[in-house]
Design a protein around this motif. Structure first.
Motif, mmCIF file in Angstrom:
data_model
loop_
_atom_site.group_PDB
_atom_site.id
_atom_site.type_symbol
_atom_site.label_atom_id
_atom_site.label_comp_id
_atom_site.label_asym_id
_atom_site.label_seq_id
_atom_site.Cartn_x
_atom_site.Cartn_y
_atom_site.Cartn_z
ATOM 1 N N LEU A 1 -1.959 -1.319 16.829
ATOM 2 C CA LEU A 1 -3.141 -0.918 17.298
ATOM 3 C C LEU A 1 -2.981 -0.257 18.693
ATOM 4 O O LEU A 1 -3.452 0.996 18.973
ATOM 5 C CB LEU A 1 -4.154 -2.203 17.396
ATOM 6 N N SER A 2 -2.058 -0.722 19.323
ATOM 7 C CA SER A 2 -1.763 0.170 20.679
ATOM 8 C C SER A 2 -0.973 1.413 20.598
ATOM 9 O O SER A 2 -1.450 2.142 21.345
ATOM 10 C CB SER A 2 -0.532 -0.872 21.295
ATOM 11 N N SER A 3 -0.453 1.694 19.620
ATOM 12 C CA SER A 3 0.142 2.746 19.399
ATOM 13 C C SER A 3 -0.737 3.834 18.478
ATOM 14 O O SER A 3 -0.580 4.628 18.126
ATOM 15 C CB SER A 3 1.665 2.781 18.725
ATOM 16 N N GLY A 4 -1.957 3.217 18.273
ATOM 17 C CA GLY A 4 -2.985 4.351 17.652
ATOM 18 C C GLY A 4 -3.026 4.437 16.315
ATOM 19 O O GLY A 4 -3.576 5.397 15.518
ATOM 20 N N GLU A 5 -2.074 3.564 15.418
ATOM 21 C CA GLU A 5 -1.767 3.730 14.142
ATOM 22 C C GLU A 5 -2.864 3.002 13.283
ATOM 23 O O GLU A 5 -2.669 1.944 12.451
ATOM 24 C CB GLU A 5 -0.402 3.098 13.698
ATOM 25 N N LEU A 6 -4.245 3.193 13.267
ATOM 26 C CA LEU A 6 -5.176 2.411 12.639
ATOM 27 C C LEU A 6 -4.942 2.307 11.277
ATOM 28 O O LEU A 6 -5.321 1.395 10.589
ATOM 29 C CB LEU A 6 -6.622 3.070 13.079
ATOM 30 N N LEU A 7 -4.749 3.507 10.588
ATOM 31 C CA LEU A 7 -4.591 3.575 9.135
ATOM 32 C C LEU A 7 -3.300 2.397 8.736
ATOM 33 O O LEU A 7 -3.677 1.601 7.699
ATOM 34 C CB LEU A 7 -4.341 4.884 8.537
ATOM 35 N N HIS A 8 -2.335 2.627 9.428
ATOM 36 C CA HIS A 8 -1.433 1.497 9.153
ATOM 37 C C HIS A 8 -1.545 0.017 9.313
ATOM 38 O O HIS A 8 -1.462 -0.666 8.602
ATOM 39 C CB HIS A 8 0.089 2.038 9.875
ATOM 40 N N PHE A 9 -2.447 -0.096 10.390
ATOM 41 C CA PHE A 9 -2.864 -1.328 10.835
ATOM 42 C C PHE A 9 -3.744 -1.944 9.525
ATOM 43 O O PHE A 9 -3.455 -3.053 9.089
ATOM 44 C CB PHE A 9 -3.760 -1.281 12.105
ATOM 45 N N ILE B 1 -3.949 -0.863 6.403
ATOM 46 C CA ILE B 1 -3.192 -0.979 5.078
ATOM 47 C C ILE B 1 -2.396 -2.208 5.315
ATOM 48 O O ILE B 1 -1.975 -3.037 4.258
ATOM 49 C CB ILE B 1 -2.295 0.191 5.166
ATOM 50 N N TYR B 2 -1.446 -2.422 6.565
ATOM 51 C CA TYR B 2 -0.443 -3.669 6.458
ATOM 52 C C TYR B 2 -1.321 -4.849 6.469
ATOM 53 O O TYR B 2 -0.702 -5.770 6.084
ATOM 54 C CB TYR B 2 0.269 -3.313 7.756
ATOM 55 N N THR B 3 -2.277 -4.892 7.520
ATOM 56 C CA THR B 3 -2.998 -6.152 7.618
ATOM 57 C C THR B 3 -3.633 -6.596 6.337
ATOM 58 O O THR B 3 -3.744 -7.754 5.818
ATOM 59 C CB THR B 3 -4.162 -6.129 8.522
ATOM 60 N N GLY B 4 -4.364 -5.629 5.523
ATOM 61 C CA GLY B 4 -5.197 -6.078 4.359
ATOM 62 C C GLY B 4 -4.257 -6.286 3.352
ATOM 63 O O GLY B 4 -4.433 -7.150 2.515
ATOM 64 N N SER B 5 -3.158 -5.674 3.064
ATOM 65 C CA SER B 5 -2.124 -5.859 2.021
ATOM 66 C C SER B 5 -1.456 -7.436 2.407
ATOM 67 O O SER B 5 -1.223 -7.981 1.359
ATOM 68 C CB SER B 5 -0.960 -4.688 1.808
ATOM 69 N N SER B 6 -1.166 -7.342 3.638
ATOM 70 C CA SER B 6 -0.453 -8.811 3.900
ATOM 71 C C SER B 6 -1.337 -10.001 3.493
ATOM 72 O O SER B 6 -0.633 -10.823 2.849
ATOM 73 C CB SER B 6 -0.069 -8.836 5.328
ATOM 74 N N ILE B 7 -2.583 -10.020 3.795
ATOM 75 C CA ILE B 7 -3.529 -10.797 3.646
ATOM 76 C C ILE B 7 -3.870 -11.129 2.029
ATOM 77 O O ILE B 7 -3.756 -12.085 1.454
ATOM 78 C CB ILE B 7 -4.879 -10.932 4.333
ATOM 79 N N LEU B 8 -3.979 -10.122 1.213
ATOM 80 C CA LEU B 8 -4.631 -10.000 -0.136
ATOM 81 C C LEU B 8 -3.324 -10.107 -0.874
ATOM 82 O O LEU B 8 -3.249 -11.162 -1.734
ATOM 83 C CB LEU B 8 -5.086 -8.671 -0.521
ATOM 84 N N LEU B 9 -1.947 -9.801 -0.615
ATOM 85 C CA LEU B 9 -1.034 -9.891 -1.494
ATOM 86 C C LEU B 9 -0.352 -11.331 -0.936
ATOM 87 O O LEU B 9 0.168 -11.905 -2.064
ATOM 88 C CB LEU B 9 0.240 -8.794 -1.009
ATOM 89 N N GLY B 10 -0.474 -11.841 0.189
ATOM 90 C CA GLY B 10 -0.249 -13.190 0.610
ATOM 91 C C GLY B 10 -0.996 -14.184 -0.387
ATOM 92 O O GLY B 10 -0.288 -15.258 -0.823
#
Length: 123
Positions: free
Chosen positions: A90-98, A100-109
């Protein structure tokens, strides 16, 4: 070898403390794991403090980072690392990666836990 020992000692201490806090507080509410919640929030605060101080210069050395951030916080809760990584995105402005990474981590976890439970029933 010294680095491995530092991670081991920190991780063991963090794991033991996580167990004690969770055991002490998880029974207070039926549908809210208070101990786990407390551990996750404290872990996030601690890793923020540790990594924040380490970025200020030579206040925390590499060995202390291994003991405290990698070892203790890693053993105490991996959620702290997860939260720090999300903050970095988020701090580096990578909203899309944020997202994708957050959603996939939670869902795949969650899916991985369900699959593991399903496989264990088959065996």
């Amino acid at each position: 070898m010294k680095q491995l020992l530092l991670v081991f000692l920190g991780g063991g201490t963090g794991s033991l403390l996580r167990y004690l806090i969770s055991k002490s507080f998880n029974g207070y509410f039926q549908h809210f794991f208070l101990g786990t919640f407390i551990v996750n929030i404290i872990g996030c605060l601690l890793i923020g403090l540790i990594l924040g101080y380490s970025s200020k210069g030579n206040l925390i050395g590499e060995n202390q980072l291994l003991l405290l951030a990698t070892g203790f916080c890693g053993g105490f809760t991996t959620f702290s690392t997860f939260a720090f990584e999300k903050h970095s995105l988020l701090s580096s402005g990578e909203l899309l990666h944020f997202v994708i990474y957050t959603g996939s981590s939670i869902l795949l976890g969650l899916a991985a836990v369900a699959i593991g439970l399903w496989i264990s029933k088959l065996l």
